[in-house]
Design a protein around this motif. Sequence first.
Motif, PDB file in Angstrom:
ATOM      1  N   ASP A 238       8.799  12.122  -3.431  1.00  0.00           N
ATOM      2  CA  ASP A 238       8.252  12.802  -2.257  1.00  0.00           C
ATOM      3  C   ASP A 238       6.734  12.687  -2.268  1.00  0.00           C
ATOM      4  OD1 ASP A 238      10.775  13.545  -1.510  1.00  0.00           O
ATOM      5  OD2 ASP A 238      10.647  15.563  -2.397  1.00  0.00           O
ATOM      6  N   PHE A 239       6.179  12.253  -1.135  1.00  0.00           N
ATOM      7  CA  PHE A 239       4.727  12.201  -0.955  1.00  0.00           C
ATOM      8  C   PHE A 239       4.296  13.405  -0.120  1.00  0.00           C
ATOM      9  CE2 PHE A 239       5.336   7.731  -2.038  1.00  0.00           C
ATOM     10  CZ  PHE A 239       4.209   7.452  -2.806  1.00  0.00           C
ATOM     11  N   ARG A 240       3.220  14.007  -0.540  1.00  0.00           N
ATOM     12  CA  ARG A 240       2.671  15.118   0.232  1.00  0.00           C
ATOM     13  C   ARG A 240       2.220  14.602   1.582  1.00  0.00           C
ATOM     14  NH1 ARG A 240      -2.081  17.344   1.683  1.00  0.00           N
ATOM     15  NH2 ARG A 240      -2.214  19.650   1.766  1.00  0.00           N
ATOM     16  N   ALA A 241       2.668  15.271   2.658  1.00  0.00           N
ATOM     17  CA  ALA A 241       2.290  14.853   4.013  1.00  0.00           C
ATOM     18  C   ALA A 241       2.543  16.007   4.970  1.00  0.00           C
ATOM     19  CB  ALA A 241       3.070  13.623   4.446  1.00  0.00           C
TER      20      ALA A 241
ATOM     21  N   HIS B 117       3.729  -4.149  -7.247  1.00  0.00           N
ATOM     22  CA  HIS B 117       3.133  -4.841  -6.089  1.00  0.00           C
ATOM     23  C   HIS B 117       1.650  -4.513  -5.932  1.00  0.00           C
ATOM     24  CE1 HIS B 117       7.421  -5.324  -5.077  1.00  0.00           C
ATOM     25  NE2 HIS B 117       7.026  -6.389  -4.405  1.00  0.00           N
ATOM     26  N   GLY B 118       1.045  -4.000  -6.982  1.00  0.00           N
ATOM     27  CA  GLY B 118      -0.395  -3.806  -6.987  1.00  0.00           C
ATOM     28  C   GLY B 118      -0.892  -2.516  -6.372  1.00  0.00           C
ATOM     29  N   VAL B 119      -0.012  -1.560  -6.126  1.00  0.00           N
ATOM     30  CA  VAL B 119      -0.415  -0.293  -5.530  1.00  0.00           C
ATOM     31  C   VAL B 119      -0.723   0.717  -6.623  1.00  0.00           C
ATOM     32  CG1 VAL B 119       0.247   1.577  -3.957  1.00  0.00           C
ATOM     33  CG2 VAL B 119       1.059  -0.759  -3.527  1.00  0.00           C
ATOM     34  N   ASN B 120      -1.849   1.386  -6.474  1.00  0.00           N
ATOM     35  CA  ASN B 120      -2.252   2.402  -7.443  1.00  0.00           C
ATOM     36  C   ASN B 120      -1.595   3.739  -7.074  1.00  0.00           C
ATOM     37  OD1 ASN B 120      -3.557   3.811  -9.486  1.00  0.00           O
ATOM     38  ND2 ASN B 120      -5.492   4.007  -8.355  1.00  0.00           N
ATOM     39  N   VAL B 121      -0.589   4.126  -7.855  1.00  0.00           N
ATOM     40  CA  VAL B 121       0.146   5.363  -7.572  1.00  0.00           C
ATOM     41  C   VAL B 121      -0.091   6.353  -8.699  1.00  0.00           C
ATOM     42  CG1 VAL B 121       2.401   6.369  -7.063  1.00  0.00           C
ATOM     43  CG2 VAL B 121       1.925   3.981  -6.447  1.00  0.00           C
TER      44      VAL B 121
ATOM     45  N   GLN C  21       0.840  -1.193   0.000  1.00  0.00           N
ATOM     46  CA  GLN C  21       0.000   0.000   0.000  1.00  0.00           C
ATOM     47  C   GLN C  21       0.880   1.250   0.000  1.00  0.00           C
ATOM     48  OE1 GLN C  21      -1.656  -1.244   3.957  1.00  0.00           O
ATOM     49  NE2 GLN C  21      -1.400   0.928   4.433  1.00  0.00           N
ATOM     50  N   LEU C  22       0.233   2.402  -0.095  1.00  0.00           N
ATOM     51  CA  LEU C  22       0.961   3.662  -0.066  1.00  0.00           C
ATOM     52  C   LEU C  22       1.557   3.894   1.317  1.00  0.00           C
ATOM     53  CD1 LEU C  22      -1.479   6.023  -2.015  1.00  0.00           C
ATOM     54  CD2 LEU C  22       0.732   5.151  -2.832  1.00  0.00           C
ATOM     55  N   PRO C  23       2.704   4.573   1.407  1.00  0.00           N
ATOM     56  CA  PRO C  23       3.284   4.859   2.722  1.00  0.00           C
ATOM     57  C   PRO C  23       2.510   5.923   3.500  1.00  0.00           C
ATOM     58  CG  PRO C  23       4.601   5.869   1.005  1.00  0.00           C
ATOM     59  CD  PRO C  23       3.590   5.017   0.312  1.00  0.00           C
ATOM     60  N   VAL C  24       1.774   6.768   2.749  1.00  0.00           N
ATOM     61  CA  VAL C  24       0.909   7.778   3.371  1.00  0.00           C
ATOM     62  C   VAL C  24      -0.466   7.631   2.729  1.00  0.00           C
ATOM     63  CG1 VAL C  24       0.488  10.217   3.810  1.00  0.00           C
ATOM     64  CG2 VAL C  24       2.846   9.351   3.759  1.00  0.00           C
ATOM     65  N   ALA C  25      -1.437   7.267   3.520  1.00  0.00           N
ATOM     66  CA  ALA C  25      -2.768   6.984   2.979  1.00  0.00           C
ATOM     67  C   ALA C  25      -3.356   8.204   2.279  1.00  0.00           C
ATOM     68  CB  ALA C  25      -3.692   6.535   4.112  1.00  0.00           C
ATOM     69  N   GLY C  26      -3.877   7.975   1.046  1.00  0.00           N
ATOM     70  CA  GLY C  26      -4.564   9.022   0.304  1.00  0.00           C
ATOM     71  C   GLY C  26      -3.656  10.115  -0.237  1.00  0.00           C
TER      72      GLY C  26
END
Length: 261
Positions: free
Chosen positions: A158-161, A257-261, A130-135
């Motif tokens: 970089d993920f927005r968080a 790995h099946g994660v929608n990015v 899954q994503l490291p930061v949800a949503g």
Amino acid sequence: MAFTRTAGKHRARRRPTRRGANAAGVATLTATGVIGTLAASPALASGAGAEAASQTGFNRVADLGDALAAVVDDQAHAQRYAADRAARIKAEAVARAEAERLAEARVKEIRATRERAARAAERTLLNTFQLPVAGSYITTGYRAGGSLWSSGSHSGVDFRAASGTPVVAVGAATVVEAGWGGSYGNNVVLRMSDGTYTQYGHLSSIEVSVGQSLAPGQRLGLSGASGNATGPHLHFEARTGPDYGSDMDPVAYLRAHGVNV
């Protein structure tokens, strides 16, 4: 003229007299024990009571025969009862053994089913990412160039968080590094179940320790802006090894790995 009977083989045989026949009968009765039994009775000892004695003796023989027949019947009944009881006990033992065998087989089947389900659940867990930061979404892509990075390009994404946002393991993993990582600030490096590695940088706090096993989606810290960062975000890397320089495309890794990015 007178005739005389000559002695020889043509002379007729003498018939046994009644007295002789009686003597033979007495001998027979004596051999069978009947006369001895009758003689023991004073009431039948005289000649006048011979007929009554004879009748009483035969009655006693008949009574003894009936008694013997009853004993034989009782013995036969007891033997049949014992045989029936033994057969019933054997049948019950066979039934119990069969019931125990079926119960044991059922227990083994249930255990095997549970073990298969556990293995299937484990495989599912190991393959869950899954994503490291949800949503969240990516704000800076992989291999982006610029002076912000000492190598000249971005080694991750970089993920927005916002500061204090929960950061989680993208999959089942073991912590191999948890602490200060220089320009990465507070960072965590995980060895994933497939043998690859992932890194989580610029955290404001760390909530795991080296050697700890993590499930997919388990929280490992909070996002922040520690280290070389211009503002709060999560720096995420996918690597072939635990050290800097072994990076690979994080987006392709997550999608594989099946994660929608």
